[in-house]
Design an enzyme around this catalytic site. Sequence first.
Site, PDB file in Angstrom:
ATOM      1  N   ASP A 111     -11.658 -20.643  15.403  1.00  0.00           N
ATOM      2  CA  ASP A 111     -10.525 -20.583  16.335  1.00  0.00           C
ATOM      3  C   ASP A 111      -9.485 -21.613  15.914  1.00  0.00           C
ATOM      4  OD1 ASP A 111     -11.788 -22.921  16.835  1.00  0.00           O
ATOM      5  OD2 ASP A 111     -12.001 -22.648  18.994  1.00  0.00           O
ATOM      6  N   CYS A 145     -12.054 -24.783  13.225  1.00  0.00           N
ATOM      7  CA  CYS A 145     -13.369 -24.733  12.572  1.00  0.00           C
ATOM      8  C   CYS A 145     -13.579 -25.856  11.554  1.00  0.00           C
ATOM      9  CB  CYS A 145     -13.656 -23.360  11.984  1.00  0.00           C
ATOM     10  SG  CYS A 145     -12.555 -22.903  10.678  1.00  0.00           S
ATOM     11  N   HIS A 193     -11.729 -20.668   6.847  1.00  0.00           N
ATOM     12  CA  HIS A 193     -12.846 -20.759   7.788  1.00  0.00           C
ATOM     13  C   HIS A 193     -14.009 -21.498   7.135  1.00  0.00           C
ATOM     14  CE1 HIS A 193     -15.240 -19.808  11.236  1.00  0.00           C
ATOM     15  NE2 HIS A 193     -16.228 -19.581  10.405  1.00  0.00           N
TER      16      HIS A 193
END
Length: 277
Positions: free
Chosen positions: A51, A54, A264
């Site tokens: 979100d 991370c 991510h």
Amino acid sequence: TVYKPSVSPEMDIMEYCRKEWRGNTPVAKTMRKGYEAVAQKFASIRRIRGDNYCAFRATLFQALSQATQLPRWLQSEDFTMLPENLLSKYDWIKQWQLKQKPGKKMGEISDEIKEYLTLLRKKWKNISEIKNPTEKQEACDKLFRNEEEEYSLYEALKFLMLNTAIELYNADKNGRRVPVFSWLLFARDTSSNPCQLMCNHLNHIGRSGGLEQVEMFLLAYALQYTIQVYRLYKYGTDEFITLYPNDPEEDWPVVILITEDDRHYNIPVRMCQETML
């Protein structure tokens, strides 16, 4: 809303890889090889909720999971005075934005940031004092299930990054040696000084964007941790394992993350026995 766990339970690393990268495209092959290389050192992976926080979540979770003492910078008396000290010198810090309280100005939130910094110190101290590894892990899992506390900790990290950026910027202006990433950080059109860095980057982390690579360096410096990242899409190049900073201080602890795309981050867990010798 269904609450997604911030840090998912462990999963076998190769099983995870097979599930995610089935095809025969060149990318899938590279990813599989990357995961195989990680699997020689780690047995499992834990997925980190994505979100835009991370990088913070993965780094802090790893740091706390292995913490055995309070870092030096967290021990200093005036640590929690940072917001007041910075505000007294730099009026522009009033433009700092809090995710939980959009629209509130820094003048009114310096107490909140002080609370977040105090919380960071308290949690770090409590978790580092737990000797039993299973209990330590449970305490970390519990902390990262508490959404309010978790996001408060990220606000504290962001503020520490700002403080570090100001220190580096001033050191450079005063002719002292600074790490190369610091030049790169302030060479961007969007962050030629700490105020721009705050307005154009730090204020947006968690809302509309995550950490860019140069900000990973800043995070590492703020925490005084070396962040070692397996960058799977770079498998087969000398950037497959990247260190932030790339010339770390010898006494900085190391946390290890995995990324497929530099956006991510997930975390590898359970070192394989033979690599621990």
